[in-house]
Design an enzyme around this catalytic site. Structure first.
Site, PDB file in Angstrom:
ATOM      1  N   ASP A 184       0.732  -0.822   0.277  1.00 49.35           N
ATOM      2  CA  ASP A 184       0.010  -0.253   0.104  1.00 49.35           C
ATOM      3  C   ASP A 184       0.800   0.931   0.236  1.00 49.35           C
ATOM      4  O   ASP A 184       1.080   1.689   0.932  1.00 49.35           O
ATOM      5  CB  ASP A 184      -0.842  -0.361   1.550  1.00 49.35           C
ATOM      6  CG  ASP A 184      -2.456   1.149   1.145  1.00 49.35           C
ATOM      7  OD1 ASP A 184      -2.397   1.917   0.649  1.00 49.35           O
ATOM      8  OD2 ASP A 184      -2.923   1.372   1.798  1.00 49.35           O
ATOM      9  N   HIS A 186      -0.431   4.283  -0.493  1.00 55.58           N
ATOM     10  CA  HIS A 186      -0.927   5.243   0.473  1.00 55.58           C
ATOM     11  C   HIS A 186      -1.650   6.183   0.487  1.00 55.58           C
ATOM     12  O   HIS A 186      -1.188   7.062   0.922  1.00 55.58           O
ATOM     13  CB  HIS A 186      -0.744   5.230   1.997  1.00 55.58           C
ATOM     14  CG  HIS A 186      -1.925   4.557   3.152  1.00 55.58           C
ATOM     15  ND1 HIS A 186      -2.939   5.792   3.912  1.00 55.58           N
ATOM     16  CD2 HIS A 186      -2.318   3.588   3.657  1.00 55.58           C
ATOM     17  CE1 HIS A 186      -3.667   5.283   4.216  1.00 55.58           C
ATOM     18  NE2 HIS A 186      -2.926   4.033   4.678  1.00 55.58           N
ATOM     19  N   GLU A 210      -0.795  -0.680  -3.906  1.00 49.71           N
ATOM     20  CA  GLU A 210      -2.528   0.499  -3.897  1.00 49.71           C
ATOM     21  C   GLU A 210      -2.479   1.690  -3.861  1.00 49.71           C
ATOM     22  O   GLU A 210      -1.060   2.448  -3.301  1.00 49.71           O
ATOM     23  CB  GLU A 210      -2.912  -0.227  -2.268  1.00 49.71           C
ATOM     24  CG  GLU A 210      -4.042   0.754  -1.959  1.00 49.71           C
ATOM     25  CD  GLU A 210      -4.883  -0.756  -0.245  1.00 49.71           C
ATOM     26  OE1 GLU A 210      -5.020   0.004  -0.401  1.00 49.71           O
ATOM     27  OE2 GLU A 210      -4.492  -1.910  -0.584  1.00 49.71           O
ATOM     28  N   GLU A 236     -10.424   3.028  -1.987  1.00 54.52           N
ATOM     29  CA  GLU A 236     -10.778   3.681  -0.747  1.00 54.52           C
ATOM     30  C   GLU A 236     -11.672   5.406  -0.576  1.00 54.52           C
ATOM     31  O   GLU A 236     -12.231   5.293   0.165  1.00 54.52           O
ATOM     32  CB  GLU A 236     -10.066   2.819   0.207  1.00 54.52           C
ATOM     33  CG  GLU A 236      -8.524   4.204   0.465  1.00 54.52           C
ATOM     34  CD  GLU A 236      -7.976   3.390   1.439  1.00 54.52           C
ATOM     35  OE1 GLU A 236      -7.527   4.155   2.400  1.00 54.52           O
ATOM     36  OE2 GLU A 236      -6.609   2.440   1.335  1.00 54.52           O
ATOM     37  N   ASP A 258     -15.304   1.217  -0.255  1.00 59.48           N
ATOM     38  CA  ASP A 258     -15.331   0.625   0.897  1.00 59.48           C
ATOM     39  C   ASP A 258     -17.050   0.406   0.963  1.00 59.48           C
ATOM     40  O   ASP A 258     -17.463   1.636   0.189  1.00 59.48           O
ATOM     41  CB  ASP A 258     -14.747   2.244   1.514  1.00 59.48           C
ATOM     42  CG  ASP A 258     -14.462   1.912   2.973  1.00 59.48           C
ATOM     43  OD1 ASP A 258     -15.659   1.382   3.799  1.00 59.48           O
ATOM     44  OD2 ASP A 258     -13.732   1.506   3.650  1.00 59.48           O
ATOM     45  N   HIS A 285     -11.990  -2.088   0.376  1.00 59.18           N
ATOM     46  CA  HIS A 285     -11.901  -1.838   1.593  1.00 59.18           C
ATOM     47  C   HIS A 285     -12.448  -1.722   2.885  1.00 59.18           C
ATOM     48  O   HIS A 285     -13.415  -1.749   2.976  1.00 59.18           O
ATOM     49  CB  HIS A 285     -11.455  -0.345   1.476  1.00 59.18           C
ATOM     50  CG  HIS A 285     -10.773   0.426   2.288  1.00 59.18           C
ATOM     51  ND1 HIS A 285     -11.231   1.541   3.333  1.00 59.18           N
ATOM     52  CD2 HIS A 285      -9.087   0.936   2.815  1.00 59.18           C
ATOM     53  CE1 HIS A 285     -10.585   1.308   3.906  1.00 59.18           C
ATOM     54  NE2 HIS A 285      -9.130   1.201   3.515  1.00 59.18           N
TER      55      HIS A 285
END
Length: 382
Positions: A184, A186, A210, A236, A258, A285
């Protein structure tokens, strides 16, 4: 009668917002409207949206979704979408209980009998990564996800790049060839740094990379996709089909809506169908609570292009409560050999401990997202 009698919200540890919808006949549906760090704001949005629901038929789920998302001049965004998501999950839970069937049966029936799950592992140093992944394997997981890094400079140094590679290499060493590691980013990397890192990780065959760019820079993700052969994922912090369309067109391999942010079961089913057109897999997510997880799984059992499910049992955020603490029966959400078996109970397939929820709400929580900056002190970053 399935007319909606009342809507309640519960702010419960560690950082979740539960929604309870009750019909005049006493059927209760549960949803999760958690928006990490902004759940109090979402709570107000749920209260406002409930004005559109009370006194109306709970089974008109699509109609309610349309009114809640399109019935006002200002639309979209994480707060409104999360409020809609929690209410939508609760309405599907009511429908399943009314008809005596799990939600996936109402969505067209199961296409699989179990779903693979993964968990998050931390560790700033390679040795810590090895230890945490070993512990995850002992729980039965066959896949994990790790952060690629902590704070990064806008243009990473050689030492920072090597640190990312060493941590992923340590993960692969422990996992071997039979298990998977997702990495990830992020949103902590600039596009330039992300493009430098991605080819360096290819020898370790990540499951996917990700969120290589922040969501407001989704127009750049195609450049990252073209820089690597590793599957790329994001989503997400995207909240509807319209926001997913550009990243699907850009060539991502895995979409990660999500269920507690992207409009609930109703919208994520449509995102999944759109993703299928682009040969993209779904991996929602879900570092959240039991209701969100159950909602994800219900969609997964009825969705052909479903890859894997995130779950947060044991994650570092879970201070004060664990994922299964609010469930009367923990068995439906336990995993064996890295999989969750198909949920067979009515509605979302789990029973919520209402007494525990009401008690926890009295204590509440005030969880806030950490504030991040690049290592050189430049613009704020998550």
């Amino acid at each position: 009668m399935t007319k909606i009698a009342r809507v309640e919200t519960f702010l419960v540890a560690p950082r979740w917002l539960f929604v309870r919808v009750e019909t005049e006949s006493g059927i209760v549906g549960w949803g999760e409207a958690t928006c990490e760090g902004r759940s109090e704001t979402v709570r107000t949005a749920v209260e406002q949206l409930s004005e559109l629901l009370v006194g109306r038929d709970a089974l008109r789920i699509e109609d309610h979704w349309q009114v809640m998302t399109k019935g006002s001049f200002y639309r979209g965004g994480p707060i409104l979408a999360s409020a809609v998501a929690g209410l939508d999950q609760a309405l599907w839970d009511i429908a399943g209980k009314r008809y005596g069937a799990p939600v996936h049966q109402l969505l067209g029936g199961p296409v699989r009998d179990r779903i693979r799950v993964y968990g998050w592992v931390g560790g700033d140093e390679p040795n810590e990564v090895r230890d945490q992944i070993s512990a995850a394997i002992e729980t039965g997981l066959t896949a994990v996800k790790m952060n690629a890094s902590g704070r990064m400079s806008a243009v990473a140094s050689v030492a920072e790049l090597d640190g990312v590679v060493q941590r992923v290499a340590a993960a692969r060493e422990v996992l071997g060839d039979e298990r998977d590691v997702a990495v990830d980013f992020h949103g902590r990397f600039t596009l330039a740094t992300a493009r430098r890192v991605a080819p360096l990780l290819e020898p370790y065959r990540p499951f996917f990379l990700e969120e290589p760019v922040v969501p407001e820079n989704s127009h750049l993700i195609g450049e990252f996709v073209r820089s690597t052969t590793t599957p790329v994922s994001t989503g997400e912090r995207l909240y509807n089909r319209q926001e997913f369309l550009p990243v699907l067109q850009a060539g991502i391999a895995v979409a990660q809506p999500d269920l507690s942010h992207a409009g609930g079961i109703t919208e994520v089913r449509k995102i999944a169908a759109l993703a299928e057109v682009y040969d993209v897999q779904l991996a929602p997510h879900c570092p959240l609570g039991p209701i969100a997880l159950a909602a994800c799984l219900q969609v997964g059992f009825a969705t052909p292009n479903y890859l894997i499910q995130e779950q947060s049992i044991g994650i570092h955020y879970n201070l004060g409560a664990e994922v299964l603490d609010y469930c009367l029966d923990k068995a439906p959400l336990t995993f064996v050999d890295g999989y969750v078996e198909r949920l067979t109970g009515p509605g979302l397939g789990i029973e919520i401990d209402e007494h525990a929820v009401r008690t926890a709400d009295k204590r509440g929580h005030a969880w806030r997202s950490p504030t991040w900056r690049h290592a050189d002190g430049s613009y704020a970053e998550w």
